[in-house]
Design a protein around this motif. Structure first.
Motif, short mmCIF file in Angstrom:
data_model
loop_
_atom_site.label_atom_id
_atom_site.label_comp_id
_atom_site.label_asym_id
_atom_site.label_seq_id
_atom_site.Cartn_x
_atom_site.Cartn_y
_atom_site.Cartn_z
N ILE A 12 49.33 -21.58 112.28
CA ILE A 12 48.11 -22.29 112.68
C ILE A 12 48.44 -23.73 113.02
O ILE A 12 47.97 -24.27 114.02
CB ILE A 12 47.02 -22.23 111.59
CG1 ILE A 12 46.50 -20.81 111.44
CG2 ILE A 12 45.88 -23.19 111.91
CD1 ILE A 12 45.50 -20.62 110.32
N GLN A 13 49.28 -24.36 112.20
CA GLN A 13 49.67 -25.75 112.46
C GLN A 13 50.35 -25.87 113.83
O GLN A 13 50.02 -26.76 114.62
CB GLN A 13 50.59 -26.25 111.37
CG GLN A 13 50.99 -27.70 111.54
CD GLN A 13 51.87 -28.18 110.40
OE1 GLN A 13 52.75 -27.46 109.92
NE2 GLN A 13 51.62 -29.40 109.96
N GLU A 14 51.28 -24.96 114.13
CA GLU A 14 51.97 -24.98 115.43
C GLU A 14 50.99 -24.74 116.57
O GLU A 14 51.06 -25.40 117.61
CB GLU A 14 53.07 -23.91 115.45
CG GLU A 14 54.23 -24.22 114.54
CD GLU A 14 55.18 -23.04 114.38
OE1 GLU A 14 55.18 -22.13 115.25
OE2 GLU A 14 55.93 -23.02 113.38
N PHE A 15 50.07 -23.79 116.38
CA PHE A 15 49.06 -23.47 117.39
C PHE A 15 48.17 -24.68 117.65
O PHE A 15 47.91 -25.05 118.80
CB PHE A 15 48.24 -22.28 116.89
CG PHE A 15 47.29 -21.64 117.87
CD1 PHE A 15 47.18 -22.04 119.20
CD2 PHE A 15 46.47 -20.60 117.45
CE1 PHE A 15 46.28 -21.42 120.08
CE2 PHE A 15 45.58 -19.98 118.32
CZ PHE A 15 45.49 -20.40 119.62
N LEU A 16 47.73 -25.32 116.59
CA LEU A 16 46.86 -26.50 116.71
C LEU A 16 47.58 -27.63 117.44
O LEU A 16 46.99 -28.30 118.29
CB LEU A 16 46.41 -26.94 115.32
CG LEU A 16 45.39 -28.04 115.20
CD1 LEU A 16 44.10 -27.68 115.93
CD2 LEU A 16 45.08 -28.31 113.73
N GLN A 17 48.85 -27.84 117.13
CA GLN A 17 49.61 -28.93 117.76
C GLN A 17 49.92 -28.65 119.23
O GLN A 17 49.82 -29.53 120.06
CB GLN A 17 50.91 -29.19 116.99
CG GLN A 17 50.66 -29.82 115.64
CD GLN A 17 51.91 -29.90 114.79
OE1 GLN A 17 52.93 -29.27 115.06
NE2 GLN A 17 51.84 -30.68 113.71
N SER A 18 50.31 -27.41 119.54
CA SER A 18 50.72 -27.09 120.92
C SER A 18 49.54 -26.72 121.81
O SER A 18 49.61 -26.84 123.03
CB SER A 18 51.74 -25.96 120.93
OG SER A 18 51.12 -24.73 120.58
N GLY A 19 48.47 -26.20 121.20
CA GLY A 19 47.31 -25.79 121.98
C GLY A 19 47.39 -24.36 122.47
O GLY A 19 46.43 -23.85 123.04
N GLU A 20 48.55 -23.70 122.24
CA GLU A 20 48.64 -22.30 122.64
C GLU A 20 49.51 -21.53 121.67
O GLU A 20 50.33 -22.09 120.95
CB GLU A 20 49.13 -22.14 124.07
CG GLU A 20 50.51 -22.64 124.37
CD GLU A 20 50.90 -22.42 125.84
OE1 GLU A 20 50.05 -22.59 126.72
OE2 GLU A 20 52.06 -22.07 126.06
N PHE A 21 49.29 -20.21 121.65
CA PHE A 21 50.00 -19.32 120.73
C PHE A 21 50.31 -18.05 121.49
O PHE A 21 49.42 -17.38 122.01
CB PHE A 21 49.11 -19.03 119.51
CG PHE A 21 49.80 -18.30 118.40
CD1 PHE A 21 50.76 -18.93 117.63
CD2 PHE A 21 49.48 -16.99 118.12
CE1 PHE A 21 51.38 -18.27 116.58
CE2 PHE A 21 50.10 -16.31 117.08
CZ PHE A 21 51.05 -16.95 116.31
#
Length: 129
Positions: A12-21
């Motif tokens: 979730i942290q990575e998704f929130l920072q990058s804007g995509e998953f």
């Protein structure tokens, strides 16, 4: 289409920072799933799919630290490549804008606690510990 993915707090942290998953599939109330479960109402269908995603999230914790979570997303038809019995295949990464809410998964995977999208960032530190 409403879809669910099991994730860890670090994802979730990575998704929130990058804007995509980037994920290939997500659980969704496909026409096949709905017709196979015609005795269930919409809320029950969504609950079952979120519990299935929660099982995935709990399994992912075997490889990560933090809390297991489920993200509920509104996936645009334009990136749905195929529909399966209880999932959809995606042709493009999910965007943070698709996120509708987050569920914190209990340790046994049987209880889900709902969080609004705007609450995710403020709870992330707790979920990561």
């Amino acid at each position: 289409m409403r879809a669910y993915i099991g994730v860890t707090a670090s994802e979730i942290q990575e998704f929130l920072q990058s804007g995509e998953f980037d994920v290939s599939d997500a659980y969704a109330a496909t026409p096949t799933f709905i017709s196979s479960n015609s005795n269930l109402d919409e809320e029950e269908v969504e609950y079952i799919l979120s519990l299935i995603a929660a099982e995935d999230a709990v399994e992912l914790l075997g490889f990560a630290v933090g809390t297991a979570c489920v993200l509920a997303l509104e996936v645009p038809e334009s990136i749905i490549e195929a529909e399966h019995e209880l999932s959809i295949s995606l042709s493009a990464p999910l965007q943070w804008d698709y996120v509708q809410c987050c569920f914190e998964v209990s340790a046994d995977g049987q209880e889900l606690t709902w969080f609004a999208t705007q609450e995710i960032a403020s709870n992330l530190a707790t979920w990561l510990s």
